[in-house]
Each structure stands twice: as C-alpha cells, then as structure tokens.
Design a protein around this motif. Structure first.
Motif, PDB file in Angstrom:
ATOM      1  N   THR A 115     -60.932  34.349   8.079  1.00  0.00           N
ATOM      2  CA  THR A 115     -60.545  32.747   9.577  1.00  0.00           C
ATOM      3  C   THR A 115     -60.456  33.785  10.846  1.00  0.00           C
ATOM      4  O   THR A 115     -61.441  32.596  12.099  1.00  0.00           O
ATOM      5  CB  THR A 115     -59.215  32.969   8.969  1.00  0.00           C
ATOM      6  OG1 THR A 115     -59.215  31.830   7.888  1.00  0.00           O
ATOM      7  CG2 THR A 115     -58.282  31.804  10.118  1.00  0.00           C
ATOM      8  N   VAL A 116     -60.428  34.596  11.196  1.00  0.00           N
ATOM      9  CA  VAL A 116     -60.233  35.591  12.088  1.00  0.00           C
ATOM     10  C   VAL A 116     -61.748  34.976  13.141  1.00  0.00           C
ATOM     11  O   VAL A 116     -62.542  35.368  14.035  1.00  0.00           O
ATOM     12  CB  VAL A 116     -60.021  36.823  12.234  1.00  0.00           C
ATOM     13  CG1 VAL A 116     -59.636  37.553  13.459  1.00  0.00           C
ATOM     14  CG2 VAL A 116     -58.263  36.405  11.780  1.00  0.00           C
ATOM     15  N   LEU A 122     -68.297  34.580  15.313  1.00  0.00           N
ATOM     16  CA  LEU A 122     -69.190  36.348  15.708  1.00  0.00           C
ATOM     17  C   LEU A 122     -69.960  36.512  13.950  1.00  0.00           C
ATOM     18  O   LEU A 122     -69.273  35.744  12.533  1.00  0.00           O
ATOM     19  CB  LEU A 122     -68.230  36.983  14.951  1.00  0.00           C
ATOM     20  CG  LEU A 122     -66.929  37.321  16.335  1.00  0.00           C
ATOM     21  CD1 LEU A 122     -65.861  38.486  16.284  1.00  0.00           C
ATOM     22  CD2 LEU A 122     -67.797  37.941  17.438  1.00  0.00           C
ATOM     23  N   PRO A 123     -71.401  36.648  14.247  1.00  0.00           N
ATOM     24  CA  PRO A 123     -71.454  37.026  12.403  1.00  0.00           C
ATOM     25  C   PRO A 123     -71.472  38.003  12.110  1.00  0.00           C
ATOM     26  O   PRO A 123     -70.971  38.495  12.429  1.00  0.00           O
ATOM     27  CB  PRO A 123     -73.070  37.034  13.196  1.00  0.00           C
ATOM     28  CG  PRO A 123     -73.169  36.615  14.685  1.00  0.00           C
ATOM     29  CD  PRO A 123     -71.844  36.808  15.094  1.00  0.00           C
ATOM     30  N   TYR A 124     -70.925  37.565  10.361  1.00  0.00           N
ATOM     31  CA  TYR A 124     -70.241  38.775   9.725  1.00  0.00           C
ATOM     32  C   TYR A 124     -70.830  38.958   8.232  1.00  0.00           C
ATOM     33  O   TYR A 124     -71.945  37.520   8.317  1.00  0.00           O
ATOM     34  CB  TYR A 124     -69.025  39.021   9.316  1.00  0.00           C
ATOM     35  CG  TYR A 124     -68.383  37.757   8.789  1.00  0.00           C
ATOM     36  CD1 TYR A 124     -68.249  37.995   7.622  1.00  0.00           C
ATOM     37  CD2 TYR A 124     -68.403  36.296   9.352  1.00  0.00           C
ATOM     38  CE1 TYR A 124     -67.305  36.973   6.963  1.00  0.00           C
ATOM     39  CE2 TYR A 124     -67.134  35.316   8.804  1.00  0.00           C
ATOM     40  CZ  TYR A 124     -67.452  35.426   7.346  1.00  0.00           C
ATOM     41  OH  TYR A 124     -66.634  34.598   6.455  1.00  0.00           O
ATOM     42  N   ARG A 125     -70.607  39.762   7.400  1.00  0.00           N
ATOM     43  CA  ARG A 125     -71.429  39.808   6.326  1.00  0.00           C
ATOM     44  C   ARG A 125     -69.997  40.415   5.377  1.00  0.00           C
ATOM     45  O   ARG A 125     -69.425  41.199   5.746  1.00  0.00           O
ATOM     46  CB  ARG A 125     -72.620  40.427   6.088  1.00  0.00           C
ATOM     47  CG  ARG A 125     -72.785  41.363   6.212  1.00  0.00           C
ATOM     48  CD  ARG A 125     -74.319  42.302   5.396  1.00  0.00           C
ATOM     49  NE  ARG A 125     -74.215  43.936   5.753  1.00  0.00           N
ATOM     50  CZ  ARG A 125     -75.297  44.414   6.041  1.00  0.00           C
ATOM     51  NH1 ARG A 125     -77.115  43.674   5.396  1.00  0.00           N
ATOM     52  NH2 ARG A 125     -75.430  45.575   5.996  1.00  0.00           N
ATOM     53  N   LEU A 126     -70.176  39.910   4.026  1.00  0.00           N
ATOM     54  CA  LEU A 126     -69.370  40.608   3.206  1.00  0.00           C
ATOM     55  C   LEU A 126     -69.449  41.763   2.174  1.00  0.00           C
ATOM     56  O   LEU A 126     -71.189  41.480   1.515  1.00  0.00           O
ATOM     57  CB  LEU A 126     -68.684  39.820   2.192  1.00  0.00           C
ATOM     58  CG  LEU A 126     -67.410  39.183   2.241  1.00  0.00           C
ATOM     59  CD1 LEU A 126     -67.485  38.406   3.824  1.00  0.00           C
ATOM     60  CD2 LEU A 126     -66.623  38.553   1.642  1.00  0.00           C
ATOM     61  N   GLU A 145     -68.713  43.295   8.074  1.00  0.00           N
ATOM     62  CA  GLU A 145     -69.099  44.118   8.820  1.00  0.00           C
ATOM     63  C   GLU A 145     -69.465  42.731   9.589  1.00  0.00           C
ATOM     64  O   GLU A 145     -70.111  41.738   8.943  1.00  0.00           O
ATOM     65  CB  GLU A 145     -70.574  44.806   8.418  1.00  0.00           C
ATOM     66  CG  GLU A 145     -69.811  45.878   7.480  1.00  0.00           C
ATOM     67  CD  GLU A 145     -71.655  46.590   6.627  1.00  0.00           C
ATOM     68  OE1 GLU A 145     -71.587  47.671   6.311  1.00  0.00           O
ATOM     69  OE2 GLU A 145     -72.315  45.908   6.916  1.00  0.00           O
ATOM     70  N   CYS A 146     -69.196  43.136  10.850  1.00  0.00           N
ATOM     71  CA  CYS A 146     -70.167  42.032  12.040  1.00  0.00           C
ATOM     72  C   CYS A 146     -70.665  43.287  12.899  1.00  0.00           C
ATOM     73  O   CYS A 146     -71.360  43.893  12.032  1.00  0.00           O
ATOM     74  CB  CYS A 146     -68.979  42.283  13.428  1.00  0.00           C
ATOM     75  SG  CYS A 146     -67.336  41.470  12.283  1.00  0.00           S
ATOM     76  N   TRP A 147     -72.127  41.702  13.000  1.00  0.00           N
ATOM     77  CA  TRP A 147     -73.320  42.384  13.761  1.00  0.00           C
ATOM     78  C   TRP A 147     -72.782  42.676  14.841  1.00  0.00           C
ATOM     79  O   TRP A 147     -72.249  42.023  15.935  1.00  0.00           O
ATOM     80  CB  TRP A 147     -73.952  41.026  14.109  1.00  0.00           C
ATOM     81  CG  TRP A 147     -75.198  41.031  14.694  1.00  0.00           C
ATOM     82  CD1 TRP A 147     -75.807  41.164  15.658  1.00  0.00           C
ATOM     83  CD2 TRP A 147     -76.288  41.612  14.024  1.00  0.00           C
ATOM     84  NE1 TRP A 147     -76.927  41.384  16.083  1.00  0.00           N
ATOM     85  CE2 TRP A 147     -77.123  42.009  14.717  1.00  0.00           C
ATOM     86  CE3 TRP A 147     -77.006  42.151  12.723  1.00  0.00           C
ATOM     87  CZ2 TRP A 147     -79.075  42.421  14.586  1.00  0.00           C
ATOM     88  CZ3 TRP A 147     -78.106  42.898  12.361  1.00  0.00           C
ATOM     89  CH2 TRP A 147     -78.509  43.040  13.647  1.00  0.00           C
ATOM     90  N   PHE A 218     -63.126  46.463  16.872  1.00  0.00           N
ATOM     91  CA  PHE A 218     -63.215  44.876  16.667  1.00  0.00           C
ATOM     92  C   PHE A 218     -64.221  44.641  18.231  1.00  0.00           C
ATOM     93  O   PHE A 218     -64.479  43.743  18.450  1.00  0.00           O
ATOM     94  CB  PHE A 218     -61.912  44.702  16.103  1.00  0.00           C
ATOM     95  CG  PHE A 218     -62.572  43.179  15.882  1.00  0.00           C
ATOM     96  CD1 PHE A 218     -63.275  42.948  14.937  1.00  0.00           C
ATOM     97  CD2 PHE A 218     -61.799  42.535  16.230  1.00  0.00           C
ATOM     98  CE1 PHE A 218     -63.221  41.336  14.755  1.00  0.00           C
ATOM     99  CE2 PHE A 218     -61.823  40.737  16.451  1.00  0.00           C
ATOM    100  CZ  PHE A 218     -63.293  40.355  15.449  1.00  0.00           C
ATOM    101  N   LEU A 219     -63.579  45.832  19.676  1.00  0.00           N
ATOM    102  CA  LEU A 219     -63.829  45.130  20.049  1.00  0.00           C
ATOM    103  C   LEU A 219     -65.294  45.340  20.827  1.00  0.00           C
ATOM    104  O   LEU A 219     -66.072  43.930  21.388  1.00  0.00           O
ATOM    105  CB  LEU A 219     -63.158  45.891  21.383  1.00  0.00           C
ATOM    106  CG  LEU A 219     -61.835  45.693  21.703  1.00  0.00           C
ATOM    107  CD1 LEU A 219     -60.971  46.644  23.344  1.00  0.00           C
ATOM    108  CD2 LEU A 219     -61.151  43.897  22.087  1.00  0.00           C
ATOM    109  N   ILE A 220     -65.944  46.222  20.086  1.00  0.00           N
ATOM    110  CA  ILE A 220     -67.490  46.190  19.641  1.00  0.00           C
ATOM    111  C   ILE A 220     -68.222  44.530  20.056  1.00  0.00           C
ATOM    112  O   ILE A 220     -69.314  44.555  20.726  1.00  0.00           O
ATOM    113  CB  ILE A 220     -67.976  47.397  18.981  1.00  0.00           C
ATOM    114  CG1 ILE A 220     -67.533  48.431  19.468  1.00  0.00           C
ATOM    115  CG2 ILE A 220     -69.151  47.865  19.334  1.00  0.00           C
ATOM    116  CD1 ILE A 220     -67.654  49.493  18.410  1.00  0.00           C
ATOM    117  N   PRO A 221     -68.019  44.105  18.688  1.00  0.00           N
ATOM    118  CA  PRO A 221     -68.961  42.757  18.088  1.00  0.00           C
ATOM    119  C   PRO A 221     -68.154  41.572  19.304  1.00  0.00           C
ATOM    120  O   PRO A 221     -69.267  41.192  19.183  1.00  0.00           O
ATOM    121  CB  PRO A 221     -68.869  43.121  16.872  1.00  0.00           C
ATOM    122  CG  PRO A 221     -67.025  43.456  16.466  1.00  0.00           C
ATOM    123  CD  PRO A 221     -67.178  44.276  17.418  1.00  0.00           C
TER     124      PRO A 221
END
Length: 250
Positions: A115-116, A122-126, A145-147, A218-221
C-alpha cells in the motif's frame, strides 16, 4: 523504543547483536545495540502465558537500529544503501499456533508495505527467499525490492553493486522491505505462550515481523524516481500534505 537490550533478549529473538559497553555509575553492563525493533517488541511478553482471546498482539515501533554489516564484504558501501545506523518502522504480530492464521498475517503485513509503495507510485517486485537464504529463525521470508535507477549492474537480476561494471548505472532492484514468518522459534526461546481454550494447556505462540520503512535507504528510490533533469525532486502526491503542500524540492 530503546535501541539497546540486555544479553538475555537479543539471542532469544534470534538476532546477532553488536556488543557494546554502556557505562553506569562506577562500572559497565553488558548491553547490545539492537539491529531491529522486534527485539524490544518481542521482549514485552517474555515468560508470559497470554489469554487466547487477547491474540493476536499487533505492535509497531520506530527505533534506531545498528548493524555491523560485516558479511557485506564492502558491497554497497557508497551512498546510503548500506550503513551502520538507521531508523526503521517495524511491525510485530504474535498470534496463535495456527499455520493458516500465521500465513494470513504474513500476507496482510506484506499488503501494508505494498500500500505504501503503490501510494508513492514506486515500481517494485516481491522476491520469495529460498531456504538457503533464510536464517535459522525464519520459516518464510518475502523481500520487497524497489527499482533504483542509480544502481549499478545493468539489469533487474543484478545485485546492483558498483564493482560489476565500469559503465554508467542503468538501474537495478534493491531490497527495501522484508516480511518474515517465524512460527514458534522466537516464542519458544522467550517462553511466550497462550492458554488453549479447548485443552486448557499452554501453547507456544507464533510470531511474525515486517519492515514497513527503513530510512535513509527508502529515500533512494523516492529521490531517484522523482528527480528531474535540473536536479530538483518532485514531491510524490501522497507526501505533499506532510510537506506543507510543497510540490518540488530544490
């Protein structure tokens, strides 16, 4: 949440604490800088027998965490991806010894993180962690993981380390969150139980934990995905109410 614990807590939760000496009066005490807020949260009910009707217990903490990162072998030491001190929002659930309930809470906790990420667009994958990547306490672990466009490696299957290539960064996924099921591993060591209504006997609880947000990683993505050509950063729509309505930084 305090960022240190006694030697009786951290090992029983299944973490490897960084030993420190904290002076007190004329001498010192053996204390540990904790690597995660779950150490303190799980310690709340050490040696207790809870009522089944009081479960699940759901906790969230914000704490400063400390990591030696000794196993990283120097990887990702540039920037703020892998550092020794950071702040983290951690969730812990203590539930009945029921596999279906434990699995359901695991999915729910993953949903909190999704949800966040979705609200921030943000693009992400599990990533389902295989048994070889699990620690002794984990029955199951899902990484999110975030892109990150600025990571090195040149592909989504890369670990993003700078040493892999001399080319300009082409982006890679990087771990930002992790949710784990632990069954009764921690609760057995903490002697944390609940009384079963049917048998009247105490049963060891199950526990789960979830990294909701860890900064500054988390500020990176967020910064890289919203950075503009002039170097300024567009504030994600979901964050603007918390930024005084600002739409742009820099």
């Amino acid at each position: 949440m305090r960022s240190w614990s006694g030697p009786a807590s951290s090992p029983k939760v299944g973490t490897r604490p960084t030993k420190s000496r904290r002076p007190s009066g004329g001498g010192g005490h053996d204390l540990y800088l904790t690597g995660t807020g779950e150490v303190g949260l799980m310690g709340f009910h050490k040696d207790e027998i809870l009522d089944a009707d009081d479960l699940p217990k759901c906790y969230t903490t914000v704490s400063t965490c400390f990591r030696r990162e000794a196993g990283a072998a120097g990887k990702d030491t540039a920037g703020v991806y892998r550092i020794h001190q950071f702040d983290k929002v951690e969730q812990v659930v203590i539930c009945k010894a029921d596999e279906a309930e434990s699995r359901a809470w695991h999915q729910k906790m993953i949903g909190f993180v999704e949800t966040v990420l979705q609200r921030l667009e943000l693009p992400y994958r599990l990533l389902q962690c295989c048994s070889g990547d699990l620690g002794p306490k984990n029955a199951d672990m899902i990484d999110l993981e975030c892109w990150m466009p600025g990571r090195y490696g040149g592909g989504e299957d890369s670990d993003g380390s700078r040493e892999q290539t001399n080319r300009r960064p082409t982006g890679a996924y990087g771990e930002t969150h992790s949710a784990s099921r632990l069954y009764d591993y921690q609760c057995r060591r903490l002697n944390l139980r609940y009384r079963d209504h049917e048998t009247g006997k105490p049963v060891f609880c199950h526990s789960l934990n979830n990294t909701v947000l860890a900064c500054p990683r988390f500020l990176i993505p967020v910064m890289e995905m919203y950075q503009n050509e002039d170097g300024s950063i567009t504030v994600p729509t979901a964050l603007r109410p918390y930024m005084g309505g600002a739409e742009r930084i820099g």
